[in-house]
Scaffold this motif. Structure first.
Motif, PDB file in Angstrom:
ATOM      1  N   ALA A 152     -15.676  25.091   2.842  1.00 37.46           N
ATOM      2  CA  ALA A 152     -16.284  26.120   2.005  1.00 37.46           C
ATOM      3  C   ALA A 152     -15.250  27.146   1.554  1.00 37.46           C
ATOM      4  O   ALA A 152     -14.620  26.979   0.519  1.00 37.46           O
ATOM      5  CB  ALA A 152     -17.456  26.772   2.734  1.00 37.46           C
ATOM      6  N   VAL A 153     -15.063  28.214   2.328  1.00 33.61           N
ATOM      7  CA  VAL A 153     -14.266  29.357   1.857  1.00 33.61           C
ATOM      8  C   VAL A 153     -13.373  29.887   2.968  1.00 33.61           C
ATOM      9  O   VAL A 153     -13.799  29.967   4.134  1.00 33.61           O
ATOM     10  CB  VAL A 153     -15.189  30.494   1.354  1.00 33.61           C
ATOM     11  CG1 VAL A 153     -14.389  31.747   0.989  1.00 33.61           C
ATOM     12  CG2 VAL A 153     -16.015  30.031   0.153  1.00 33.61           C
ATOM     13  N   LEU A 154     -12.152  30.277   2.597  1.00 38.24           N
ATOM     14  CA  LEU A 154     -11.269  31.051   3.463  1.00 38.24           C
ATOM     15  C   LEU A 154     -11.408  32.518   3.089  1.00 38.24           C
ATOM     16  O   LEU A 154     -11.278  32.872   1.914  1.00 38.24           O
ATOM     17  CB  LEU A 154      -9.817  30.606   3.303  1.00 38.24           C
ATOM     18  CG  LEU A 154      -8.747  31.422   4.048  1.00 38.24           C
ATOM     19  CD1 LEU A 154      -7.640  30.537   4.581  1.00 38.24           C
ATOM     20  CD2 LEU A 154      -8.146  32.510   3.153  1.00 38.24           C
ATOM     21  N   ALA A 211     -10.401  35.782  -1.203  1.00 36.39           N
ATOM     22  CA  ALA A 211     -11.068  34.559  -0.767  1.00 36.39           C
ATOM     23  C   ALA A 211     -10.475  33.374  -1.507  1.00 36.39           C
ATOM     24  O   ALA A 211     -10.140  33.475  -2.686  1.00 36.39           O
ATOM     25  CB  ALA A 211     -12.569  34.632  -1.026  1.00 36.39           C
ATOM     26  N   VAL A 212     -10.359  32.253  -0.787  1.00 34.76           N
ATOM     27  CA  VAL A 212      -9.872  31.003  -1.380  1.00 34.76           C
ATOM     28  C   VAL A 212     -10.951  29.953  -1.142  1.00 34.76           C
ATOM     29  O   VAL A 212     -11.195  29.550   0.003  1.00 34.76           O
ATOM     30  CB  VAL A 212      -8.535  30.559  -0.762  1.00 34.76           C
ATOM     31  CG1 VAL A 212      -8.040  29.283  -1.441  1.00 34.76           C
ATOM     32  CG2 VAL A 212      -7.489  31.676  -0.876  1.00 34.76           C
ATOM     33  N   GLY A 213     -11.607  29.512  -2.204  1.00 32.77           N
ATOM     34  CA  GLY A 213     -12.774  28.657  -2.075  1.00 32.77           C
ATOM     35  C   GLY A 213     -12.544  27.224  -2.509  1.00 32.77           C
ATOM     36  O   GLY A 213     -12.042  26.981  -3.608  1.00 32.77           O
ATOM     37  N   PRO A 226     -17.833  31.909  -7.237  1.00 37.72           N
ATOM     38  CA  PRO A 226     -19.018  31.302  -7.850  1.00 37.72           C
ATOM     39  C   PRO A 226     -18.750  30.071  -8.698  1.00 37.72           C
ATOM     40  O   PRO A 226     -19.651  29.258  -8.896  1.00 37.72           O
ATOM     41  CB  PRO A 226     -19.608  32.439  -8.696  1.00 37.72           C
ATOM     42  CG  PRO A 226     -18.460  33.359  -8.957  1.00 37.72           C
ATOM     43  CD  PRO A 226     -17.610  33.284  -7.726  1.00 37.72           C
ATOM     44  N   ASP A 227     -17.536  29.912  -9.218  1.00 35.69           N
ATOM     45  CA  ASP A 227     -17.242  28.776 -10.090  1.00 35.69           C
ATOM     46  C   ASP A 227     -16.529  27.640  -9.362  1.00 35.69           C
ATOM     47  O   ASP A 227     -16.140  26.650  -9.999  1.00 35.69           O
ATOM     48  CB  ASP A 227     -16.393  29.233 -11.281  1.00 35.69           C
ATOM     49  CG  ASP A 227     -17.129  30.228 -12.162  1.00 35.69           C
ATOM     50  OD1 ASP A 227     -18.350  30.041 -12.352  1.00 35.69           O
ATOM     51  OD2 ASP A 227     -16.500  31.190 -12.633  1.00 35.69           O
ATOM     52  N   ALA A 228     -16.354  27.774  -8.044  1.00 37.98           N
ATOM     53  CA  ALA A 228     -15.650  26.728  -7.289  1.00 37.98           C
ATOM     54  C   ALA A 228     -16.457  25.432  -7.291  1.00 37.98           C
ATOM     55  O   ALA A 228     -17.678  25.444  -7.118  1.00 37.98           O
ATOM     56  CB  ALA A 228     -15.390  27.181  -5.855  1.00 37.98           C
ATOM     57  N   ASP A 229     -15.761  24.331  -7.475  1.00 36.65           N
ATOM     58  CA  ASP A 229     -16.361  23.000  -7.540  1.00 36.65           C
ATOM     59  C   ASP A 229     -15.614  22.114  -6.539  1.00 36.65           C
ATOM     60  O   ASP A 229     -14.426  21.852  -6.715  1.00 36.65           O
ATOM     61  CB  ASP A 229     -16.218  22.445  -8.955  1.00 36.65           C
ATOM     62  CG  ASP A 229     -16.759  21.018  -9.095  1.00 36.65           C
ATOM     63  OD1 ASP A 229     -17.089  20.381  -8.073  1.00 36.65           O
ATOM     64  OD2 ASP A 229     -16.821  20.532 -10.241  1.00 36.65           O
ATOM     65  N   PRO A 230     -16.291  21.647  -5.478  1.00 38.21           N
ATOM     66  CA  PRO A 230     -15.595  20.865  -4.453  1.00 38.21           C
ATOM     67  C   PRO A 230     -15.267  19.428  -4.862  1.00 38.21           C
ATOM     68  O   PRO A 230     -15.045  18.577  -4.000  1.00 38.21           O
ATOM     69  CB  PRO A 230     -16.565  20.895  -3.272  1.00 38.21           C
ATOM     70  CG  PRO A 230     -17.901  21.055  -3.887  1.00 38.21           C
ATOM     71  CD  PRO A 230     -17.694  21.900  -5.112  1.00 38.21           C
ATOM     72  N   THR A 231     -15.247  19.181  -6.175  1.00 34.68           N
ATOM     73  CA  THR A 231     -14.828  17.857  -6.643  1.00 34.68           C
ATOM     74  C   THR A 231     -13.793  17.941  -7.755  1.00 34.68           C
ATOM     75  O   THR A 231     -13.465  16.923  -8.368  1.00 34.68           O
ATOM     76  CB  THR A 231     -16.035  17.035  -7.166  1.00 34.68           C
ATOM     77  OG1 THR A 231     -16.589  17.696  -8.306  1.00 34.68           O
ATOM     78  CG2 THR A 231     -17.093  16.879  -6.104  1.00 34.68           C
ATOM     79  N   LEU A 235      -8.540  24.809  -6.044  1.00 32.42           N
ATOM     80  CA  LEU A 235      -9.049  25.925  -5.253  1.00 32.42           C
ATOM     81  C   LEU A 235      -9.327  27.099  -6.176  1.00 32.42           C
ATOM     82  O   LEU A 235      -8.574  27.350  -7.117  1.00 32.42           O
ATOM     83  CB  LEU A 235      -8.017  26.346  -4.207  1.00 32.42           C
ATOM     84  CG  LEU A 235      -7.586  25.271  -3.215  1.00 32.42           C
ATOM     85  CD1 LEU A 235      -6.300  25.687  -2.506  1.00 32.42           C
ATOM     86  CD2 LEU A 235      -8.699  25.002  -2.203  1.00 32.42           C
ATOM     87  N   ASP A 236     -10.411  27.819  -5.920  1.00 36.73           N
ATOM     88  CA  ASP A 236     -10.702  29.048  -6.642  1.00 36.73           C
ATOM     89  C   ASP A 236     -10.291  30.241  -5.783  1.00 36.73           C
ATOM     90  O   ASP A 236     -10.667  30.315  -4.601  1.00 36.73           O
ATOM     91  CB  ASP A 236     -12.188  29.138  -6.982  1.00 36.73           C
ATOM     92  CG  ASP A 236     -12.543  28.352  -8.234  1.00 36.73           C
ATOM     93  OD1 ASP A 236     -11.926  27.278  -8.432  1.00 36.73           O
ATOM     94  OD2 ASP A 236     -13.421  28.788  -8.982  1.00 36.73           O
ATOM     95  N   VAL A 237      -9.535  31.146  -6.353  1.00 39.06           N
ATOM     96  CA  VAL A 237      -9.059  32.331  -5.645  1.00 39.06           C
ATOM     97  C   VAL A 237      -9.700  33.559  -6.282  1.00 39.06           C
ATOM     98  O   VAL A 237      -9.635  33.733  -7.502  1.00 39.06           O
ATOM     99  CB  VAL A 237      -7.523  32.443  -5.708  1.00 39.06           C
ATOM    100  CG1 VAL A 237      -7.040  33.651  -4.905  1.00 39.06           C
ATOM    101  CG2 VAL A 237      -6.873  31.158  -5.207  1.00 39.06           C
ATOM    102  N   VAL A 238     -10.342  34.376  -5.454  1.00 37.70           N
ATOM    103  CA  VAL A 238     -10.974  35.603  -5.934  1.00 37.70           C
ATOM    104  C   VAL A 238     -10.338  36.778  -5.203  1.00 37.70           C
ATOM    105  O   VAL A 238     -10.297  36.807  -3.973  1.00 37.70           O
ATOM    106  CB  VAL A 238     -12.502  35.577  -5.711  1.00 37.70           C
ATOM    107  CG1 VAL A 238     -13.131  36.916  -6.082  1.00 37.70           C
ATOM    108  CG2 VAL A 238     -13.141  34.458  -6.536  1.00 37.70           C
ATOM    109  N   VAL A 239      -9.855  37.739  -5.975  1.00 38.25           N
ATOM    110  CA  VAL A 239      -9.181  38.910  -5.429  1.00 38.25           C
ATOM    111  C   VAL A 239      -9.906  40.160  -5.907  1.00 38.25           C
ATOM    112  O   VAL A 239     -10.028  40.398  -7.115  1.00 38.25           O
ATOM    113  CB  VAL A 239      -7.699  38.958  -5.872  1.00 38.25           C
ATOM    114  CG1 VAL A 239      -7.028  40.227  -5.344  1.00 38.25           C
ATOM    115  CG2 VAL A 239      -6.958  37.717  -5.396  1.00 38.25           C
TER     116      VAL A 239
END
Length: 308
Positions: A152-154, A211-213, A226-231, A235-239
């Motif tokens: 999921a998320v770091l 966060a790194v998702g 919110p836009d992270a897609d596990p396929t 990785l999505d990074v939110v700061v």
């Protein structure tokens, strides 16, 4: 819409089950016999793993995979799933999460029903059909080379700091301890200097939320990425930048809807590899305590095969 890579083979062997009876404060404890009975409808032996703590649970999962389990099922929340993922990541052994915890973000974000019985029905159908679908995982590497997987998320900002304080506190018990930890850390809130490298491109930011998702949500439905897609192999990074206390308290509820990313102090990025460092931060992944910064996070496409 979650895109997946489909496979039509499930290895022979029993279905190993890791169950956490204390997940979700035990509200699904009495459901386990029914879940096991329904898993038996897949016409495979079902083997309940024995473990009395997180380290034993992880070891039991690794041993089951090494001993020829045809599939691994985790009944619990994100913490239980996290332990199981360490055993199945990068293997041909498929995995089925049954959401029965306080936070079930990985299961829900990868398309499983939130109801435990409905999730088991999906898993049984996949086992009988020999069907799996691959999704990505994130591989986390510490400064000493130690690795862990997460789904999921770091968290490496305010939420991680709160978790770390709550875990050090002996009083009060239960959710009030976390609430008190939030109040203490809000009083101490200050931006920290983070050094980021996104696919080799370095930058420095002052932030209170990082966060790194691999997937979108953590903490039981907070859509931090919110836009992270596990396929998508990324990785999505939110700061969240130089928030003061009042602004953070206003923005925090928006995380459940994922609308916080429109705030002018929030920046979003996407990368295959993220290197992250800051002073005095311990990261949390899938809600579990992980490594002190600095860390390296890599997106690993199709790292786990799901029974769905």
């Amino acid at each position: 819409m979650l895109a997946v890579t489909a496979h039509d083979h499930v290895p022979p062997g029993p279905v190993a089950v890791l169950a956490n009876p204390t997940a979700g404060r035990g509200r699904h404890r009495g459901l386990l016999p029914r879940l096991l009975d329904r898993l038996a409808h897949a016409a495979r032996p079902v083997r309940l793993l024995e473990a009395t703590g997180p380290a034993e649970a992880e070891a039991a999962c690794r041993a089951a995979v090494a001993d020829g389990a045809g599939a691994l099922v985790a009944v619990g929340g994100d913490g239980t799933v996290h332990r199981a993922l360490q055993a199945v990541a990068g293997t041909a052994v498929p995995f089925g999460p049954v959401p029965a915890g306080t936070g079930n973000d990985f299961a829900v974000e990868t398309g499983f029903p939130a109801d435990p019985l409905a999730a088991v029905a999906v898993i049984v159908d996949a086992l009988r059909a020999g069907r799996t679908r691959s999704v990505d995982l994130a591989r986390l590497t510490a400064a000493d080379g130690t690795e862990r997987w997460y789904g999921a998320v770091l968290a490496a900002g305010f939420d991680a700091i709160v978790n770390e304080r709550a875990n050090r506190m002996r009083w009060p018990r239960g959710p009030r301890r976390y609430d008190l930890a939030i109040l203490v850390e809000l009083a101490r809130l200050r931006p920290r200097r983070y050094r980021l490298s996104l696919d080799g491109e370095p930058q420095e930011v002052d932030a209170v939320l990082v966060a790194v998702g691999n997937a979108a949500s953590y903490g039981g439905g907070m859509r931090i990425c919110p836009d992270a897609d596990p396929t998508d192999g990324l990785l999505d990074v939110v700061v969240g930048g130089r928030f003061d206390r009042r602004t953070l308290l206003r923005v925090k509820p928006r995380i459940y809807r994922g609308t916080h990313v429109t705030h002018p102090l929030v920046r979003t990025y996407r990368a295959r590899t993220v290197e992250l460092s800051a002073e005095g931060i311990t990261t949390y992944v899938d809600g579990e305590r992980a490594f002190d910064l600095p860390v390296r996070v890599s997106a690993v496409p199709a790292a786990v095969r799901l029974l769905r």
